[in-house]
Structures are given as structure tokens and as C-alpha cells.
Scaffold this motif. Structure first.
Motif, PDB file in Angstrom:
ATOM      1  N   GLU A 141       0.940  -1.742   0.059  1.00 62.71           N
ATOM      2  CA  GLU A 141      -0.152   0.064   0.130  1.00 62.71           C
ATOM      3  C   GLU A 141       0.632   1.596   0.042  1.00 62.71           C
ATOM      4  N   ALA A 185       1.157   4.070  -2.765  1.00 62.22           N
ATOM      5  CA  ALA A 185       1.450   5.460  -1.996  1.00 62.22           C
ATOM      6  C   ALA A 185       2.229   6.533  -3.054  1.00 62.22           C
ATOM      7  N   HIS A 234      -0.171   9.895   0.966  1.00 66.13           N
ATOM      8  CA  HIS A 234      -1.125   9.966  -0.356  1.00 66.13           C
ATOM      9  C   HIS A 234      -1.038  11.326  -0.510  1.00 66.13           C
ATOM     10  N   ALA A 282      -4.713  12.074   0.849  1.00 67.63           N
ATOM     11  CA  ALA A 282      -4.999  12.780   2.202  1.00 67.63           C
ATOM     12  C   ALA A 282      -5.115  14.111   2.575  1.00 67.63           C
ATOM     13  N   LEU A 314      -1.866   6.862   4.574  1.00 65.79           N
ATOM     14  CA  LEU A 314      -2.372   6.789   3.370  1.00 65.79           C
ATOM     15  C   LEU A 314      -4.081   7.217   2.852  1.00 65.79           C
ATOM     16  N   ALA A 315      -5.297   6.889   1.991  1.00 63.19           N
ATOM     17  CA  ALA A 315      -5.705   7.669   1.197  1.00 63.19           C
ATOM     18  C   ALA A 315      -6.923   8.613   2.332  1.00 63.19           C
ATOM     19  N   HIS A 316      -7.058   9.395   1.878  1.00 59.92           N
ATOM     20  CA  HIS A 316      -8.534   9.809   2.469  1.00 59.92           C
ATOM     21  C   HIS A 316      -8.594   9.708   3.866  1.00 59.92           C
ATOM     22  N   CYS A 317      -7.151  10.147   4.576  1.00 60.59           N
ATOM     23  CA  CYS A 317      -7.098   9.977   6.009  1.00 60.59           C
ATOM     24  C   CYS A 317      -7.388  11.782   6.229  1.00 60.59           C
ATOM     25  N   PRO A 374      -6.486   3.965   5.604  1.00 61.62           N
ATOM     26  CA  PRO A 374      -6.999   4.696   4.786  1.00 61.62           C
ATOM     27  C   PRO A 374      -8.586   5.093   5.988  1.00 61.62           C
ATOM     28  N   GLN A 375      -8.582   6.595   5.842  1.00 62.23           N
ATOM     29  CA  GLN A 375     -10.861   6.978   5.421  1.00 62.23           C
ATOM     30  C   GLN A 375     -10.574   6.954   7.651  1.00 62.23           C
ATOM     31  N   SER A 389      -7.384   1.878   9.169  1.00 62.91           N
ATOM     32  CA  SER A 389      -8.867   1.719   8.298  1.00 62.91           C
ATOM     33  C   SER A 389     -10.300   2.183   8.863  1.00 62.91           C
TER      34      SER A 389
END
Length: 236
Positions: free
Chosen positions: A15, A19, A95, A98, A113-116, A132-133, A150
Motif C-alpha cells: 500500500e 502511495a 498519499h 490525504a 494513506l489515502a483519504h485520511c 485509509p479513511q 482503516s
């Protein structure tokens, strides 16, 4: 040799590699992993160059350590200590999807990682994994080597202790503390402080048992090997 080396070749490492690719601008050299069966192979198109100690030969490359899982969430801290690299060898991977506020700080070797989302005056230490998240609102502090899986949501003013593991979907009430090397079960709702070195699960979360031996060993060691790691902004 410049560029970035990822220590580990498992899920978290893969992952992180993605990123880095998504962010662009960094030469991803490959993975290092102590599993000899992986040496000379590729993982998602990224070569596994050799064992982790090869990092000392590739001394011009930046490094990020991406190991650990709920069964042994102390693995990242042990490997960082074993490698003994200075803080300036470590990259910080964020990412591009983020969201990190200008008032927030991230330590060396950490991965977001993505969308945090880090909203305001959030402090993330060294070698922290943020999946993520994840939402980290105002004034949260996440200490070195913690893992936030996550979908975790923290309230404002939460402190996550050194090496703690917050399982997927956990909710942490504002103003509370999760003690060092404790584990919060996935989907749990933490309404009060969690002592160090314990496993808490459920909604509301309650103590299940003591943490496993690898985490308790880290708690008992009291070694503060990351104290000199200054916080800073993302470099990747």
C-alpha cells in the motif's frame, strides 16, 4: 543511489509503494524483506532487492519501515531499533489524497494513506501507520510506532500512546488516552482512558486481557529510542 526503499513486502508495504507511485516525484527503488524466498522477485511490479540489512549498503537511499500486523504490532519498533538508522534517513509518505492541515506535524518514517484527514494541530510521531479513511481532528497526539487501522475515528484532544494499535473502525471519545502498546479491537467504542499494555474490545470497550508478549516486552523495556526524531512535514 538516491530514491526510496520500503522495508517489508507485505500488505502495508505494498500500500505504501502504491502511495509513493500515486504521489510521483520519488524514485521507488524496491522492497527489502528478510524472507529469502522473495529475493529477486517482484511485488506488484516493485523488485524485492534483498534482506533488510541491505539498507546499510544503500546508504544514500531514504527509508520507510512498513511491517506489523495485529498479531505482532511491535514488529515495526523492533526493526527500527535493529536497523539503528538516524532520523534523517527516514522518509515520510503522505498519499496525495490525504488531507493534512498546515498546523499539523508528521514525524519521520510515518505513512499516511489515502483519504485520511488531520484537521488542526494534530501531532503524529515517528514510524506511525495511518491507514485509509482515518480521521484525526484537532489537538490529537499519536506517538511513535502507533498503528491506526482503516476507518478509525478519534475525537478531539485524544492521545494515542507509543506503539498502540487501533483496530479498523474503532471510535475513540474526545479527550481520552489509549495507553502505550495497548490494542483496541476493530469496531470498538472507547469511552474512557485505556491503560498501557492491555487489549480492549466491544461497545463500550472493556478490558479483555493483557496485550501479547511482544507488545508487553516493548512496554517493559522503557527504551526511548525515538526521542531525537523531530517532527516535520511530509517529504513524499
Amino acid at each position: 543511489m538516491n530514491g526510496l526503499l520500503i522495508i517489508g513486502a507485505g500488505g502495508f508495504a505494498r500500500e505504501t509503494a502504491q502511495a509513493v507511485r500515486d504521489a510521483g516525484g520519488t524514485d521507488l527503488l524496491g522492497h527489502l524483506d528478510d524472507n529469502a524466498a522473495l529475493h529477486g522477485t517482484e511485488v506488484d511490479g516493485v523488485p524485492v532487492l534483498g534482506g533488510c540489512d541491505l539498507v546499510h549498503d544503500l546508504s544514500r537511499a531514504r527509508v520507510v519501515v512498513c511491517v506489523g500486523n495485529p498479531r505482532d504490532y511491535a514488529a515495526r519498533a523492533r526493526l527500527v531499533r535493529r536497523l539503528g538508522l538516524p532520523a534523517d534517513r527516514y522518509a515520510t509518505v503522505v498519499h496525495p489524497m490525504a488531507s493534512v492541515s498546515r498546523t499539523s506535524e508528521i514525524g519521520p518514517g510515518s505513512v499516511l494513506l489515502a483519504h485520511c484527514a488531520l484537521t488542526a494541530a494534530v501531532r503524529v510521531g515517528a514510524h506511525v501507520a495511518v491507514m485509509p479513511q482515518v480521521v484525526l481532528p484537532h489537538d490529537d497526539v499519536v506517538e511513535d510506532c502507533a498503528t491506526i487501522a482503516s476507518g478509525v475515528r478519534l475525537g478531539g484532544g485524544v492521545r494515542v500512546g507509543r506503539g498502540a494499535y487501533l483496530g479498523s473502525g474503532a471510535l475513540i471519545r474526545e479527550g481520552t488516552t489509549v495507553g502505550a502498546w495497548s490494542l483496541i479491537g476493530m469496531g470498538s467504542a472507547v469511552l474512557g482512558d485505556v491503560p498501557p499494555g492491555e487489549v480492549w474490545v466491544g461497545s463500550p470497550a472493556r478490558r479483555l486481557r493483557a496485550a501479547d508478549a511482544p507488545a508487553l516486552d516493548q512496554l517493559a523495556s522503557r527504551e526511548d529510542v525515538f526521542a531525537t526524531h523531530a517532527l516535520g512535514g511530509p517529504v513524499t
